[in-house]
Motif scaffolding. Structure first.
Motif, PDB file in Angstrom:
ATOM      1  N   THR A 184       0.849  -1.188   0.000  1.00 42.86           N
ATOM      2  CA  THR A 184       0.000   0.000   0.000  1.00 42.86           C
ATOM      3  C   THR A 184       0.886   1.240   0.000  1.00 42.86           C
ATOM      4  O   THR A 184       2.080   1.171   0.250  1.00 42.86           O
ATOM      5  CB  THR A 184      -0.920   0.050   1.239  1.00 42.86           C
ATOM      6  OG1 THR A 184      -0.113  -0.001   2.415  1.00 42.86           O
ATOM      7  CG2 THR A 184      -1.914  -1.081   1.264  1.00 42.86           C
ATOM      8  N   GLY A 225      -3.591   3.347   1.444  1.00 37.70           N
ATOM      9  CA  GLY A 225      -4.502   2.716   0.504  1.00 37.70           C
ATOM     10  C   GLY A 225      -3.789   1.869  -0.527  1.00 37.70           C
ATOM     11  O   GLY A 225      -2.607   2.044  -0.805  1.00 37.70           O
ATOM     12  N   PHE A 273      -3.480   1.677  -3.738  1.00 34.18           N
ATOM     13  CA  PHE A 273      -3.510   2.324  -5.050  1.00 34.18           C
ATOM     14  C   PHE A 273      -2.212   2.077  -5.804  1.00 34.18           C
ATOM     15  O   PHE A 273      -1.723   2.926  -6.536  1.00 34.18           O
ATOM     16  CB  PHE A 273      -3.770   3.834  -4.879  1.00 34.18           C
ATOM     17  CG  PHE A 273      -5.110   4.121  -4.272  1.00 34.18           C
ATOM     18  CD1 PHE A 273      -6.257   4.034  -5.048  1.00 34.18           C
ATOM     19  CD2 PHE A 273      -5.239   4.434  -2.938  1.00 34.18           C
ATOM     20  CE1 PHE A 273      -7.504   4.277  -4.498  1.00 34.18           C
ATOM     21  CE2 PHE A 273      -6.483   4.684  -2.374  1.00 34.18           C
ATOM     22  CZ  PHE A 273      -7.615   4.605  -3.159  1.00 34.18           C
ATOM     23  N   GLY A 292     -12.868   4.601  -3.402  1.00 32.12           N
ATOM     24  CA  GLY A 292     -12.453   4.021  -4.668  1.00 32.12           C
ATOM     25  C   GLY A 292     -13.396   2.917  -5.105  1.00 32.12           C
ATOM     26  O   GLY A 292     -14.322   2.554  -4.381  1.00 32.12           O
ATOM     27  N   PRO A 307     -13.389  -0.947  -7.650  1.00 30.27           N
ATOM     28  CA  PRO A 307     -12.515  -1.913  -8.326  1.00 30.27           C
ATOM     29  C   PRO A 307     -12.551  -1.697  -9.836  1.00 30.27           C
ATOM     30  O   PRO A 307     -13.615  -1.490 -10.419  1.00 30.27           O
ATOM     31  CB  PRO A 307     -13.113  -3.270  -7.941  1.00 30.27           C
ATOM     32  CG  PRO A 307     -14.550  -2.983  -7.641  1.00 30.27           C
ATOM     33  CD  PRO A 307     -14.602  -1.578  -7.118  1.00 30.27           C
ATOM     34  N   GLU A 328      -7.849  -3.871  -9.913  1.00 35.66           N
ATOM     35  CA  GLU A 328      -7.056  -2.798  -9.322  1.00 35.66           C
ATOM     36  C   GLU A 328      -7.977  -1.753  -8.687  1.00 35.66           C
ATOM     37  O   GLU A 328      -9.148  -1.673  -9.019  1.00 35.66           O
ATOM     38  CB  GLU A 328      -6.147  -2.148 -10.377  1.00 35.66           C
ATOM     39  CG  GLU A 328      -6.861  -1.275 -11.396  1.00 35.66           C
ATOM     40  CD  GLU A 328      -7.507  -1.990 -12.574  1.00 35.66           C
ATOM     41  OE1 GLU A 328      -7.765  -1.309 -13.578  1.00 35.66           O
ATOM     42  OE2 GLU A 328      -7.796  -3.199 -12.494  1.00 35.66           O
ATOM     43  N   THR A 329      -7.438  -0.979  -7.759  1.00 32.43           N
ATOM     44  CA  THR A 329      -8.228   0.021  -7.061  1.00 32.43           C
ATOM     45  C   THR A 329      -8.158   1.354  -7.808  1.00 32.43           C
ATOM     46  O   THR A 329      -7.067   1.869  -8.057  1.00 32.43           O
ATOM     47  CB  THR A 329      -7.718   0.206  -5.620  1.00 32.43           C
ATOM     48  OG1 THR A 329      -7.756  -1.061  -4.965  1.00 32.43           O
ATOM     49  CG2 THR A 329      -8.585   1.185  -4.857  1.00 32.43           C
ATOM     50  N   PHE A 377      -9.268   5.306  -7.631  1.00 36.96           N
ATOM     51  CA  PHE A 377      -9.777   6.302  -6.690  1.00 36.96           C
ATOM     52  C   PHE A 377     -10.848   7.163  -7.349  1.00 36.96           C
ATOM     53  O   PHE A 377     -10.831   7.383  -8.559  1.00 36.96           O
ATOM     54  CB  PHE A 377      -8.647   7.170  -6.116  1.00 36.96           C
ATOM     55  CG  PHE A 377      -7.900   8.005  -7.132  1.00 36.96           C
ATOM     56  CD1 PHE A 377      -8.355   9.271  -7.486  1.00 36.96           C
ATOM     57  CD2 PHE A 377      -6.731   7.534  -7.712  1.00 36.96           C
ATOM     58  CE1 PHE A 377      -7.662  10.046  -8.406  1.00 36.96           C
ATOM     59  CE2 PHE A 377      -6.039   8.292  -8.627  1.00 36.96           C
ATOM     60  CZ  PHE A 377      -6.507   9.551  -8.981  1.00 36.96           C
TER      61      PHE A 377
END
Length: 111
Positions: A32, A50, A52, A87, A89, A94-95, A97
């Motif tokens: 993270t 997070g 990201f 955020g 998916p 993947e994340t 935002f």
């Protein structure tokens, strides 16, 4: 589908626009980032950890995000996260935002 929530549940959340001003690798078990986010005026800078990692650190700097700032601090291993960056998916898991479509002032409340 989740149960119906009373509008007061949403009204109790302090959701604001912030700008990412610094990004570092977090000391958590999962990969993270430790984000420093400027929420402007009366809030200032808060830290958020997070997932990201699908973004480079350089790509995150300067990005506006949507974040919840009144959950209270959350311990994540050696890190303390003070805000939750919202955020969703992406197609590959993947994340991604959440961000406003246009530039807005820091600290503006989401309604």
């Amino acid at each position: 589908m989740k149960p119906i929530a009373d509008f007061d549940n949403f009204a109790n959340l302090d959701i604001r626009i912030g700008r990412i001003v610094a990004v570092e690798d977090a000391g958590t078990k999962k990969p993270t980032y430790r984000l420093q986010i400027d929420f402007g005026g009366d809030v200032g800078i808060k830290v958020s950890c997070g997932a990201f990692r699908n973004y480079t650190k350089e790509a995150l700097i300067g990005q506006q995000i949507v974040g919840v700032i009144n959950f209270g601090a959350k311990k994540m291993g050696p890190e303390v996260s003070e805000a939750l960056v919202l955020g969703v998916p992406g197609d590959d898991g993947e994340t991604i935002f959440l961000t406003p479509h246009s530039h807005v002032a820091l600290g503006v409340s989401v309604f």
